[in-house]
Write an enzyme that holds these catalytic residues in place. Structure first.
Site, short mmCIF file in Angstrom:
data_model
loop_
_atom_site.label_atom_id
_atom_site.label_comp_id
_atom_site.label_asym_id
_atom_site.label_seq_id
_atom_site.Cartn_x
_atom_site.Cartn_y
_atom_site.Cartn_z
CG LEU A 519 -1.89 -1.18 1.35
CD1 LEU A 519 -2.64 -1.09 2.66
CD2 LEU A 519 -2.86 -1.20 0.17
CB SER A 521 7.29 1.40 -0.37
OG SER A 521 8.63 1.05 -0.09
N GLY A 522 8.44 3.53 1.86
CA GLY A 522 9.24 4.71 2.10
C GLY A 522 10.67 4.36 2.44
N GLY A 525 10.42 1.77 5.71
CA GLY A 525 9.59 0.58 5.76
C GLY A 525 8.48 0.62 4.76
CB VAL A 527 1.75 0.24 4.89
CG1 VAL A 527 0.38 -0.25 5.33
CG2 VAL A 527 2.33 1.14 5.95
CE LYS A 547 2.75 2.64 10.25
NZ LYS A 547 2.72 3.91 11.05
CG ASP A 710 3.17 15.14 7.93
OD1 ASP A 710 2.78 16.17 7.35
OD2 ASP A 710 3.70 14.19 7.34
#
Length: 869
Positions: A519, A521-522, A525, A527, A547, A710
């Site tokens: 769903l 990606s960064g 990590g 999700v 997550k 945020d």
């Protein structure tokens, strides 16, 4: 029953039955102590559907208002009145020696009466005081026994304020008369009264009062007190349309050394002012002193600590605001730095005022006898102003190649003093070396060794910095819980959840997870969508979001994810946040299992619905000629899963249907439609509902002392029934490639969503989340337009934010919604609303918006009402 927790204000509970035509009758008014928390509970024994709606009007704690005087109906009693909160007291002072004090508990408009025996006193002063301050007013008196009117010969009032003048005279016997006249005309009989008091020495005191409950412009003029035994005295009364503040012109620029110095402002004002001093974005208390005539006021400020800069005096009353700027220049001796350039020596001085230069030759570096002044090879540059109170002066000396080794000294001087720097010059090697004290002499071999060492050190530092740069973007949850440790916004610490124990009841067997697509990606990590078997109850399968960290994660990132897990457990669940369902922490990587939101983030959801937006449901039915309504109004038993008309209390609720569909409902009927129907639309009421839900979620987080840091449409998820859920993408957001995150220093920040105190001071609080919520509202009511459209994030952008710039009203926002946005963008964070206040405001707007449904075709309203029944 209905319960409300409150703090500091007037609270009213209003009842309304469905047949009462929305007429609210207050059944109870409660006054609460501003310093205490209270709980109010209403219990109702009812036989029909009744809703209770709580109204709250906040009363700010304030020092007493300036007391004023009134005459009672008996004409022989003077009342002193002051409005204040909290608990005040009233004090009468006579002849500057005797005081009478009266305690009044728990009321805001305080009054106390001055009786007949006290009306003849020479000096009458009424003071009102509470914990926050003290205000006094003298009874305006023309005393013929004194040489002049006391306390002043002039009285200022505003239109509508009560006017009371006392004429007083003392004589050796009672056989004299006094008279109070206005512009040489008799005062109307119904506006004056007299009194006589005999003294033990056979003298007598006569008084005459003139009173009007509401002064008019025509009451301005000269009032004369005359007597058969005294010379006349006259006082001037001025009735103003509005108040004023007049600041006397004075010097605005000051230059000081280390002597004692105070700024001083002289001004006249009516009504009384509140004032403060400001310097470097900080406020300082303002003390006022009055002249003998009572009209001229002065304020001094001495706490400048000899810092150069601009100081501002700020004053305001009920009618106007005035400011006056002062510039302070503090003289200081030069601070000198010396630098060796190629065949040149440069000296730079920071001072005020600017410095002049002298160069000298020295016998050696340690010598204090540098007397031979250098006249040639010197370049002095014009001074440059760096800031207020700071001049940069520079001078360069050209090094002569004829000399092998020598020492030089540069000295900078101004009115305050001088400062010098020395240097030893060695021209025998291939490179010229410059050393300040202490002197160290090196030969060429040592120089090469030293240079090699410096080279290796630079390489080591570069490797260290690169490694640190790679690691500086460590994973940290955007959601943080704080612990307040002081009364100010910035006096808090983040709670360290690493010290908390993990509750194993949240542990879920990892073998019961069946993973699907990614769903998000960064950098840290991702999700994943997954199916969790038995996470709610045995035999059921539920769609969830998991997550997790990337495979090559370090210990600190694992600790951060575990801290996030413990924090989410500590926060608890709420309908409008993405709730934790479980976790996998044993025998493998850490998984955090959250609710799955099928429609993705709010930003893309809004953008996808732009073509399907309608202002109201009325527009939809008009556009479709009611065909949609007639199609769905079939037999109730066969169609109940596709249409519901719900009736709810006036508290805004999320009402769910059998298909997990929910919409905001408010005071009446609301159609509940399946998202999967072709008739998939977005209305203004939906936008209000989204805003309301997010405010509810943030109100919950605020109650848990949790800040988001945020808050934006990209961090709100949408699920069945248009339910909004606040989330933290955290590790699954690709901030490196997301243009919304701007490099600032060593981090990437969502600059356009950040409050000024977060942007410029790195301070995050509940109120900085309120600012971000205002930007989020702008996103919602523009249907996903990027904030500050057309404005690049550069130096000018930061200047705009500091200056108080606010975005224009977005196309789909009403004036009321835009007002909410603007209140969120107050530069002073204390002036921003709380999330509880935002919830109340949006609830009221939803009440009005929901009324649009009732304006549909009458036949439809009847059918809808029957359907709801």
């Amino acid at each position: 029953s209905s319960t409300l927790w409150g703090k500091g204000g007037n609270l009213e509970c209003h009842l309304n039955s469905q047949g009462a035509e929305n007429i609210y009758e207050p059944i109870k008014k409660v006054e609460a102590n501003v310093f205490e928390d209270i709980e109010l509970r209403v219990i109702m024994n009812i036989s029909e559907i009744i809703s209770c709606h709580w109204f709250f009007k906040e009363i700010q704690a304030c020092k007493p208002g300036k007391p004023y005087f009134r005459i009672s109906e008996k004409l022989d009693i003077i009342k002193c009145i002051s409005q204040s909160y909290p608990q005040p007291s009233v004090k009468w002072t006579f002849c500057k020696t005797h005081e009478k004090r009266y305690e009044i508990d728990g009321i805001q408009k305080v009054q106390y009466e001055l009786h007949q025996s006290e009306l003849f006193e020479t000096y009458i002063l009424c003071c009102a005081a509470n914990d926050l301050g003290r205000e006094c007013t003298s009874l305006f008196t023309i005393d013929l026994s004194e040489r002049r009117a006391t306390p002043s010969a002039e009285l200022l009032l505003k239109v509508g304020e009560p006017l009371l003048i006392r004429c007083r005279a003392v004589y050796r016997n009672y056989k004299f008369r006094i008279n109070l006249s206005f512009e040489n005309k008799e005062v109307q009989q119904n506006r004056r009264f007299e009194g006589l008091e005999y003294q033990t020495d056979h003298s007598a005191i006569r008084i005459q009062y003139m009173f009007t409950s509401a002064a008019r412009k025509g009451d301005s003029g000269r009032y004369t007190c005359s007597s058969t035994a005294h010379p006349n005295q006259t006082a001037l009364v001025t009735v103003l349309e509005k108040g004023f503040i007049n600041i006397t012109d004075s010097r605005e620029d000051f230059e000081i050394g280390d002597e004692e110095f105070c700024f001083e402002v002289n001004f006249t004002a009516y009504p009384p002012v509140e004032c403060m001093w400001l310097f470097s974005q900080k406020t300082f208390p303002c003390k006022q002193s009055y002249s003998e005539d009572g009209h001229s006021i002065s304020s001094k400020f001495c706490n400048h600590q000899h810092r150069s800069g601009i100081y501002v005096f700020y004053a305001e009353n009920d009618d106007t605001v005035m400011t006056k700027k002062f510039t302070l220049y503090v003289r200081r001796k030069p601070e000198v730095t010396m630098q060796l350039l190629f065949k040149q020596i440069s000296c730079i001085a920071d001072s005020y005022p600017a410095s002049s230069w002298v160069w000298r030759n020295c016998p050696d570096l340690n010598s204090s006898n540098c007397t031979e002044e250098i006249k040639e090879g010197i370049q002095n540059f014009l001074p440059e102003r760096r800031s207020l109170g700071s001049w940069i002066s520079s001078s360069i000396l050209d090094v002569k190649e004829t000399a092998t080794t020598f020492s030089v000294e540069c000295c900078a001087s101004n009115l305050v003093g001088s400062n010098c720097r020395k240097s030893f010059i060695n021209m025998s090697g291939t490179r010229t070396q410059c050393f300040s004290n202490p002197f160290i002499k090196m030969n060429n071999a040592a120089l090469y060794v030293f240079a090699g060492f410096i080279f290796l050190l630079i390489i080591f530092l570069c490797v260290l910095i690169c490694h640190k740069y790679k690691k500086q973007f460590r994973y940290e949850s955007q959601l943080q819980m704080i612990q307040v440790i002081g009364p100010l916004d910035n006096e808090y610490i983040y709670i360290d959840f690493r010290e908390y124990e993990y509750d194993l009841k949240w542990e879920f067997p990892r073998e019961n997870l069946e993973f699907g697509q990614v769903l998000g990606s960064g950098a840290f990590g991702k999700v994943l969508n997954a199916t969790a078997y038995g996470i709610s109850k045995a035999g059921d399968s539920v769609q969830v979001a998991v997550k997790m960290l990337k495979e090559k994660s370090d210990t600190s990132e694992k600790d951060a994810l575990m801290s996030e897990l413990k924090m989410m457990i500590h926060i608890g669940s709420h309908e409008n946040i993405v709730n934790l369902l479980g976790a996998c922490t044993v025998s493998g990587p850490i998984y955090l299992i959250f609710e799955y939101c099928c429609y993705g983030d709010l930003l893309n959801y809004l953008r996808s619905k732009r073509e399907k937006f309608h202002w109201t449901l009325t527009d939809i039915f008009k556009q479709h000629n009611f065909s949609f309504y007639h199609n769905i109004c079939l037999d109730q038993n066969s169609r109940e899963n596709e249409l519901k008309v719900t009736q709810t209390s006036q508290n805004i609720n999320m009402t769910s249907g059998p298909n997990g569909i929910a919409l905001c409902s408010e005071e009446g009927n609301r159609l509940i439609m399946d998202e999967d129907e072709d008739f998939n639309v977005l209305t203004f009421e939906d936008l209000l509902c989204f805003s309301y839900q997010i405010a509810k979620g943030m109100e919950f987080l605020e109650s848990k002392s949790c800040i988001h840091r945020d808050l934006a449409a990209r961090n709100i998820l949408v699920t069945h029934g248009k339910v909004m859920k606040i989330c933290d993408f955290g590790l699954a957001r690709d901030v490196m490639n997301d243009s919304n995150y701007i490099v600032q220093g060593n981090v990437r920040l969502p600059v356009k969503w950040m409050a000024p105190e977060s942007l410029f001071e790195g301070m995050y609080t509940m109120k900085s989340d309120v600012w971000s919520y205002g930007i989020l509202l702008w996103e919602i009511f523009s249907l996903g337009v990027n904030p500050y459209p057309g404005i690049q994030v550069d130096v000018n952008f930061y200047k705009l934010i500091k200056s108080g710039f606010k975005m224009d009203r977005p196309y789909y926002a009403t004036k009321h919604v835009y007002y909410v946005m603007q209140s969120c963008w107050a530069l002073d964070s204390r002036r921003r609303p709380s999330f509880s206040q935002l919830v109340s405001s949006l609830a009221c707007q939803l009440v009005e918006a929901e009324g649009a449904v009732k304006q549909l075709d009458p036949q439809m309203s009847v059918n809808a009402g029957n359907k709801g029944t």
